[in-house]
Design a protein around this motif. Sequence first.
Motif, mmCIF file in Angstrom:
data_model
loop_
_atom_site.group_PDB
_atom_site.id
_atom_site.type_symbol
_atom_site.label_atom_id
_atom_site.label_comp_id
_atom_site.label_asym_id
_atom_site.label_seq_id
_atom_site.Cartn_x
_atom_site.Cartn_y
_atom_site.Cartn_z
ATOM 1 N N HIS A 100 0.871 -1.172 0.000
ATOM 2 C CA HIS A 100 0.000 0.000 0.000
ATOM 3 C C HIS A 100 0.912 1.228 0.000
ATOM 4 O O HIS A 100 1.283 1.750 1.049
ATOM 5 N N ALA A 101 1.299 1.644 -1.187
ATOM 6 C CA ALA A 101 2.394 2.591 -1.371
ATOM 7 C C ALA A 101 2.042 4.041 -1.065
ATOM 8 O O ALA A 101 2.871 4.782 -0.560
ATOM 9 N N HIS A 102 0.834 4.472 -1.368
ATOM 10 C CA HIS A 102 0.539 5.905 -1.295
ATOM 11 C C HIS A 102 -0.744 6.226 -0.531
ATOM 12 O O HIS A 102 -1.457 7.158 -0.900
ATOM 13 N N GLY A 103 -1.012 5.503 0.520
ATOM 14 C CA GLY A 103 -2.172 5.833 1.356
ATOM 15 C C GLY A 103 -3.462 5.836 0.564
ATOM 16 O O GLY A 103 -3.766 4.893 -0.162
ATOM 17 N N GLU A 104 -4.202 6.908 0.694
ATOM 18 C CA GLU A 104 -5.486 7.034 -0.001
ATOM 19 C C GLU A 104 -5.326 7.536 -1.435
ATOM 20 O O GLU A 104 -6.287 7.565 -2.186
ATOM 21 N N GLU A 105 -4.135 7.961 -1.801
ATOM 22 C CA GLU A 105 -3.886 8.489 -3.139
ATOM 23 C C GLU A 105 -3.569 7.356 -4.111
ATOM 24 O O GLU A 105 -3.093 6.294 -3.717
ATOM 25 N N SER A 106 -3.789 7.601 -5.389
ATOM 26 C CA SER A 106 -3.484 6.595 -6.406
ATOM 27 C C SER A 106 -1.973 6.470 -6.600
ATOM 28 O O SER A 106 -1.210 7.368 -6.274
ATOM 29 N N CYS A 107 -1.578 5.340 -7.111
ATOM 30 C CA CYS A 107 -0.187 5.104 -7.504
ATOM 31 C C CYS A 107 -0.153 5.323 -9.016
ATOM 32 O O CYS A 107 -0.460 4.426 -9.787
ATOM 33 N N GLY B 61 5.116 7.181 -8.052
ATOM 34 C CA GLY B 61 4.724 8.567 -7.853
ATOM 35 C C GLY B 61 3.232 8.672 -7.675
ATOM 36 O O GLY B 61 2.469 7.809 -8.128
ATOM 37 N N SER B 62 2.804 9.771 -7.018
ATOM 38 C CA SER B 62 1.420 9.881 -6.582
ATOM 39 C C SER B 62 0.922 11.321 -6.661
ATOM 40 O O SER B 62 1.717 12.260 -6.674
ATOM 41 N N PRO B 63 -0.409 11.516 -6.642
ATOM 42 C CA PRO B 63 -0.956 12.867 -6.560
ATOM 43 C C PRO B 63 -0.575 13.602 -5.268
ATOM 44 O O PRO B 63 -0.646 14.821 -5.217
ATOM 45 N N ASP B 64 -0.165 12.856 -4.234
ATOM 46 C CA ASP B 64 0.261 13.534 -2.994
ATOM 47 C C ASP B 64 1.661 14.139 -3.130
ATOM 48 O O ASP B 64 2.215 14.653 -2.178
ATOM 49 N N ARG B 65 2.255 14.059 -4.347
ATOM 50 C CA ARG B 65 3.548 14.653 -4.702
ATOM 51 C C ARG B 65 4.730 13.891 -4.130
ATOM 52 O O ARG B 65 5.847 14.372 -4.130
ATOM 53 N N SER B 66 4.505 12.672 -3.645
ATOM 54 C CA SER B 66 5.597 11.878 -3.080
ATOM 55 C C SER B 66 6.153 10.910 -4.113
ATOM 56 O O SER B 66 5.459 10.487 -5.038
ATOM 57 N N ILE B 67 7.444 10.583 -3.932
ATOM 58 C CA ILE B 67 8.109 9.516 -4.680
ATOM 59 C C ILE B 67 8.545 8.486 -3.646
ATOM 60 O O ILE B 67 9.179 8.830 -2.650
ATOM 61 N N LEU B 68 8.164 7.236 -3.891
ATOM 62 C CA LEU B 68 8.475 6.154 -2.962
ATOM 63 C C LEU B 68 9.364 5.145 -3.663
ATOM 64 O O LEU B 68 9.097 4.769 -4.799
ATOM 65 N N ALA B 69 10.426 4.710 -2.991
ATOM 66 C CA ALA B 69 11.283 3.642 -3.500
ATOM 67 C C ALA B 69 11.044 2.396 -2.659
ATOM 68 O O ALA B 69 11.105 2.447 -1.430
ATOM 69 N N THR B 70 10.764 1.272 -3.314
ATOM 70 C CA THR B 70 10.444 0.012 -2.653
ATOM 71 C C THR B 70 11.422 -1.062 -3.106
ATOM 72 O O THR B 70 11.710 -1.180 -4.296
ATOM 73 N N ASP B 71 11.913 -1.859 -2.166
ATOM 74 C CA ASP B 71 12.813 -2.968 -2.473
ATOM 75 C C ASP B 71 12.034 -4.086 -3.155
ATOM 76 O O ASP B 71 10.995 -4.524 -2.656
ATOM 77 N N VAL B 72 12.520 -4.563 -4.289
ATOM 78 C CA VAL B 72 11.831 -5.597 -5.067
ATOM 79 C C VAL B 72 11.805 -6.930 -4.327
ATOM 80 O O VAL B 72 10.815 -7.655 -4.378
ATOM 81 N N GLU B 73 12.865 -7.269 -3.615
ATOM 82 C CA GLU B 73 12.940 -8.557 -2.928
ATOM 83 C C GLU B 73 12.047 -8.634 -1.693
ATOM 84 O O GLU B 73 11.400 -9.645 -1.448
ATOM 85 N N THR B 74 12.014 -7.565 -0.897
ATOM 86 C CA THR B 74 11.334 -7.612 0.400
ATOM 87 C C THR B 74 10.023 -6.845 0.451
ATOM 88 O O THR B 74 9.215 -7.075 1.342
ATOM 89 N N GLY B 75 9.832 -5.905 -0.459
ATOM 90 C CA GLY B 75 8.656 -5.049 -0.412
ATOM 91 C C GLY B 75 8.775 -3.930 0.603
ATOM 92 O O GLY B 75 7.840 -3.148 0.786
ATOM 93 N N SER B 76 9.925 -3.826 1.247
ATOM 94 C CA SER B 76 10.095 -2.783 2.265
ATOM 95 C C SER B 76 10.424 -1.444 1.607
ATOM 96 O O SER B 76 11.004 -1.383 0.515
ATOM 97 N N VAL B 77 10.044 -0.393 2.299
ATOM 98 C CA VAL B 77 10.314 0.962 1.825
ATOM 99 C C VAL B 77 11.804 1.246 1.978
ATOM 100 O O VAL B 77 12.366 1.083 3.059
#
Length: 142
Positions: A48-55, A70-86
């Motif tokens: 669940h990458a961006h809360g209530e905002e779309s991915c 990237g999201s309408p909340d103006r954030s950029i999130l990097a997620t690890d492919v192996e673990t799913g952790s931020v």
Amino acid sequence: MEINLGKLPFDIDFHPSNTLVAAGLINGDLHLYRYAANSLPQRLLEVHAHGEESCRVVRFINDGHAIVTGSPDRSILATDVETGSVIARLENSHGAAINRLINLTETTIASGDDEGCIKWYGIPDNNLAATPLMLMKNIFQI
């Protein structure tokens, strides 16, 4: 081959060297699937990458070891492919909703927003895992 995501996808990206596909969904989720010719796709991650905002946008970076969204909340999130952790989150990276992310080089990504602003970010030493996005240099803005 078909993958039923259950929600409207905004963007997809294919891994640069493995049989993986990532999807950013309208409900803010990031899904990662492994696919093969003669089998059903296997969901590996649901973040669940961006809360209530779309991915809105999803891209593999760092030779496929990470996914940025990237999201309408103006954030950029990097997620690890192996673990799913931020790995890192860059809040308020733009003045408007993010609608595009691309790889420019091994150490540079670019993002675009709904108001027409484009930004370039450098990843020092090509090591996103050791470089929180908050420390990434905004090296150019149009």
